[in-house]
Design a protein around this motif. Structure first.
Motif, PDB file in Angstrom:
ATOM      1  N   MET A   1     -97.194  45.783 -24.725  1.00  0.00           N
ATOM      2  CA  MET A   1     -96.352  46.500 -24.553  1.00  0.00           C
ATOM      3  C   MET A   1     -95.574  45.102 -26.110  1.00  0.00           C
ATOM      4  O   MET A   1     -94.661  45.453 -26.676  1.00  0.00           O
TER       5      MET A   1
ATOM      6  N   ARG B   1     -85.167  45.646  -4.586  1.00  0.00           N
ATOM      7  CA  ARG B   1     -86.987  44.897  -4.108  1.00  0.00           C
ATOM      8  C   ARG B   1     -86.562  45.554  -3.025  1.00  0.00           C
ATOM      9  O   ARG B   1     -85.933  45.351  -2.220  1.00  0.00           O
TER      10      ARG B   1
ATOM     11  N   LEU C   1     -92.127  53.498 -21.659  1.00  0.00           N
ATOM     12  CA  LEU C   1     -90.846  52.956 -22.771  1.00  0.00           C
ATOM     13  C   LEU C   1     -89.897  53.965 -23.534  1.00  0.00           C
ATOM     14  O   LEU C   1     -88.517  53.342 -23.330  1.00  0.00           O
TER      15      LEU C   1
ATOM     16  N   ILE D   1     -80.173  46.898  -9.213  1.00  0.00           N
ATOM     17  CA  ILE D   1     -81.244  45.954  -9.593  1.00  0.00           C
ATOM     18  C   ILE D   1     -82.275  45.931  -7.476  1.00  0.00           C
ATOM     19  O   ILE D   1     -81.766  45.537  -6.907  1.00  0.00           O
TER      20      ILE D   1
ATOM     21  N   PRO E   1     -75.996  48.049 -18.281  1.00  0.00           N
ATOM     22  CA  PRO E   1     -76.415  49.388 -17.841  1.00  0.00           C
ATOM     23  C   PRO E   1     -76.907  49.812 -16.766  1.00  0.00           C
ATOM     24  O   PRO E   1     -76.932  51.134 -15.755  1.00  0.00           O
TER      25      PRO E   1
ATOM     26  N   CYS F   1     -86.483  42.109 -18.897  1.00  0.00           N
ATOM     27  CA  CYS F   1     -86.730  43.435 -19.370  1.00  0.00           C
ATOM     28  C   CYS F   1     -87.858  42.305 -20.712  1.00  0.00           C
ATOM     29  O   CYS F   1     -87.305  41.473 -21.522  1.00  0.00           O
TER      30      CYS F   1
ATOM     31  N   TYR G   1     -88.856  51.170  -6.814  1.00  0.00           N
ATOM     32  CA  TYR G   1     -88.860  52.359  -7.783  1.00  0.00           C
ATOM     33  C   TYR G   1     -89.605  53.107  -8.109  1.00  0.00           C
ATOM     34  O   TYR G   1     -89.526  54.393  -8.121  1.00  0.00           O
TER      35      TYR G   1
ATOM     36  N   LEU H   1     -90.375  52.840 -32.287  1.00  0.00           N
ATOM     37  CA  LEU H   1     -91.253  52.458 -31.165  1.00  0.00           C
ATOM     38  C   LEU H   1     -92.501  53.441 -31.419  1.00  0.00           C
ATOM     39  O   LEU H   1     -93.464  53.310 -30.514  1.00  0.00           O
TER      40      LEU H   1
ATOM     41  N   PHE I   1     -85.098  44.806 -29.373  1.00  0.00           N
ATOM     42  CA  PHE I   1     -85.954  46.283 -29.619  1.00  0.00           C
ATOM     43  C   PHE I   1     -84.324  46.296 -29.196  1.00  0.00           C
ATOM     44  O   PHE I   1     -84.021  46.944 -30.690  1.00  0.00           O
TER      45      PHE I   1
ATOM     46  N   PHE J   1     -80.112  41.413 -18.923  1.00  0.00           N
ATOM     47  CA  PHE J   1     -81.604  42.279 -18.119  1.00  0.00           C
ATOM     48  C   PHE J   1     -82.495  41.617 -17.811  1.00  0.00           C
ATOM     49  O   PHE J   1     -83.718  41.926 -18.224  1.00  0.00           O
TER      50      PHE J   1
ATOM     51  N   HIS K   1     -90.179  40.680 -13.627  1.00  0.00           N
ATOM     52  CA  HIS K   1     -89.720  41.642 -13.984  1.00  0.00           C
ATOM     53  C   HIS K   1     -88.192  42.094 -15.204  1.00  0.00           C
ATOM     54  O   HIS K   1     -87.689  43.577 -15.685  1.00  0.00           O
TER      55      HIS K   1
END
Ligand code: HEM
Length: 486
Positions: free
Chosen positions: A110, A341, A267, A339, A335, A426, A82, A165, A431, A419, A424
């Motif tokens: 965070m 790697r 964020l 994903i 969304p 989320c 990424y 936030l 939130f 998520f 990794h």
């Protein structure tokens, strides 16, 4: 002959393609789900396809999710997959521009800013933002009419996330210069930037300038707040900037201002697209199901009484159907459809003779198992009520693991992982639930929703951006429940 037929008995099968470098790029790019299901039918859960010269090995299903999300650090690496996209936007020394142990520390910081205490304070702020926006926006000035959700939801998401936030100063900035900076940063956060990181797109210059200015904006806020603290002034609100200013890395070093600034940008970007896409899909699905909207309204009447008492963080938890709506929307429209790697050392696929070499990338697509009939009855139907009986089959008990920033689900054998999972996973899930839950409850309180006449289903997804958004126009017909209160 084996090579010509893309067969190597020690490696997963390669998806048939004609042009070596382009491989399956077009089919995957147009509709990744259609592509994944077609390949699954032909090759099974594990296969390799060529994406602009990169060898992508996909492993579908709960076992594939587990294989990829729980891969050891010596075997899989997110940074190399990424960083070329994220570092120019977030900035250096954070997230994927640092060793994994540093990211784990940063996620721990965070997480400290995402507690029940902060969420309790956020709910009234989100309510105020939504009410002000809906009541003052010319887009909602009629008693009833069409509205383009793609003009409304991005703004509402950014206003609510920045007011909570990101803090008061950044929210104020969104009525001025910060909005432009955000726009320029966003224009450099596209699939094109991901796939051709070396190409000098004209917007990259604006992106880089915006990154520097945005980071400086945060650093100026930090400097002002430090000066105020030195004068003995207590902070008005304990937001994420305040939280990060008070953290230390495991080796005792304080977090440099620049890294705080870069984490704040990370964020902002991580939460904006994901929440905005989810909220848009929620409203489009509800517009196609006035029966569900009515049930949601009645749920609120039951809990808050006929005068609809103000929503609170605690009461959000009682809105069961509202929560099912969010869950169901994320099942059909997670969304992130892919994903990735980078493989660091050869990985054997369990119970096969296949070994994935270290020049491959791995791709997980938990959205595929989430719409697979093996795990969900009538899988493509939008049915929030399905969650009442938890009709999802989870193969094994969820296992929890401490990656250094609190217990996270390691049990990745679930078919439903919007998520992610593992190291990794989320950190923004709670939130997002607070933000989406409050926005949803406010829309249901204030408006009735429908699709335009003659349209029965929400627009289909458009995979041209990194996050699956509905195709334009994403029109909803709103009607004020109490027009006199406007
Ligand atoms: C990671 C989804 C909202 C911050 C992730 C991952 C997924 C995800 C799938 C894992 C990525 C990977 O394994 O490569 C979502 C969804 C959201 C959402 C569906 C909303 C509906 C947010 C929000 C924030 C956030 C609101 C910030 C407040 C992060 C961060 C990571 C992450 C910091 C960690 C990246 C890593 O460790 O590599 N998210 N996210 N997300 N998300 Fe979210």
């Amino acid at each position: 002959i084996q090579q010509l037929l893309f067969v190597d008995s020690n490696k997963p099968p390669v998806v048939f393609h004609i042009f070596p470098f382009f491989g399956s790029t077009i089919n995957y790019g147009i509709d990744p789900y259609k592509f994944f299901f077609a390949c699954q039918e032909k090759y099974g859960d594990t296969f390799t396809f060529i994406l602009l010269g990169r060898k992508m090995t996909v492993y579908l299903g709960p076992k594939g999710n587990d294989f990829i999300f729980n891969g050891k650090l010596s075997q899989v690496c997110a940074e190399e997959a990424y960083t070329h996209l994220t570092t120019p936007v977030f900035g250096t020394d954070v997230v994927y521009d640092c060793p994994n142990h540093k990211l784990m520390d940063q996620k721990r910081f965070m997480k400290f800013g995402l507690t029940s205490e902060t969420f309790r304070a956020y709910v009234p702020l989100i309510i105020e933002e939504v009410e002000t926006y809906l009541k003052n926006s010319p887009l909602f000035s009629a008693r009833k009419g069409p509205v383009d959700l793609l003009a409304v939801i991005p703004e509402l998401t950014i206003f609510t996330a920045s007011r909570t936030l990101q803090g008061k100063e950044i929210r104020k900035g969104f009525t001025g210069e910060v909005a432009g900076l955000y726009h320029d940063l966003d224009a450099g956060f596209t699939p094109m930037n991901f796939m051709f990181p070396w190409f000098p797109f004209p917007q990259n210059k604006r992106r880089d300038a915006a990154q520097r200015k945005m980071a400086q904006t945060y650093m100026d806020i930090i400097t002002k707040r430090r000066a105020a603290a030195a004068r003995g002034k207590q902070p008005e609100e304990k937001d994420m900037i305040w939280n990060l200013m008070n953290q230390k890395y495991k080796d005792g070093t304080v977090v440099p201002d620049k890294e705080i600034a870069h984490m704040m940008i990370a964020l902002l970007m991580a939460g904006q697209h994901t929440s905005m896409a989810t909220m848009t899909w929620i409203l489009l699905h509800l517009a196609s199901r006035p029966d569900v909207v009515q049930d949601l309204y009645e749920e609120q009447l039951r809990i808050f009484g006929k005068d609809l008492e103000p929503l609170t963080y605690e009461s959000l938890g009682e809105l069961t159907l509202h929560n099912y709506v969010i869950k169901e929307t994320l099942r059909i429209h997670p969304p992130l459809h892919s994903i990735m790697r980078k493989v660091k050392s050869p990985m054997r696929v369990p119970n096969t003779h296949w070994v994935i070499p270290d020049n491959h990338y791995l791709m997980a697509a938990p959205g595929v198992s989430a719409i697979d009939g093996k795990y969900f009855k009538n899988p493509t139907a939008y049915d929030p009520y399905r969650w009442a009986g938890e009709k999802v089959t989870i193969e094994e008990e969820e296992e929890k693991f401490d990656f250094g920033y609190g217990l996270v689900s390691k049990g990745t054998s679930s078919p439903y992982l919007p998520f992610g999972a593992g190291r990794h996973r989320c950190i923004g899930e709670q939130f997002a639930n607070v933000q989406l839950g409050t926005l949803l409850a406010m829309f249901v309180r204030l408006l009735k929703m429908n699709l335009p006449d003659g349209q029965k289903e929400p627009a289909p997804p458009d995979y041209a951006s990194l996050i699956a958004m509905p195709q334009r126009p994403a029109t909803m017909i709103y009607e004020w429940r109490k027009p006199e209160k406007k």
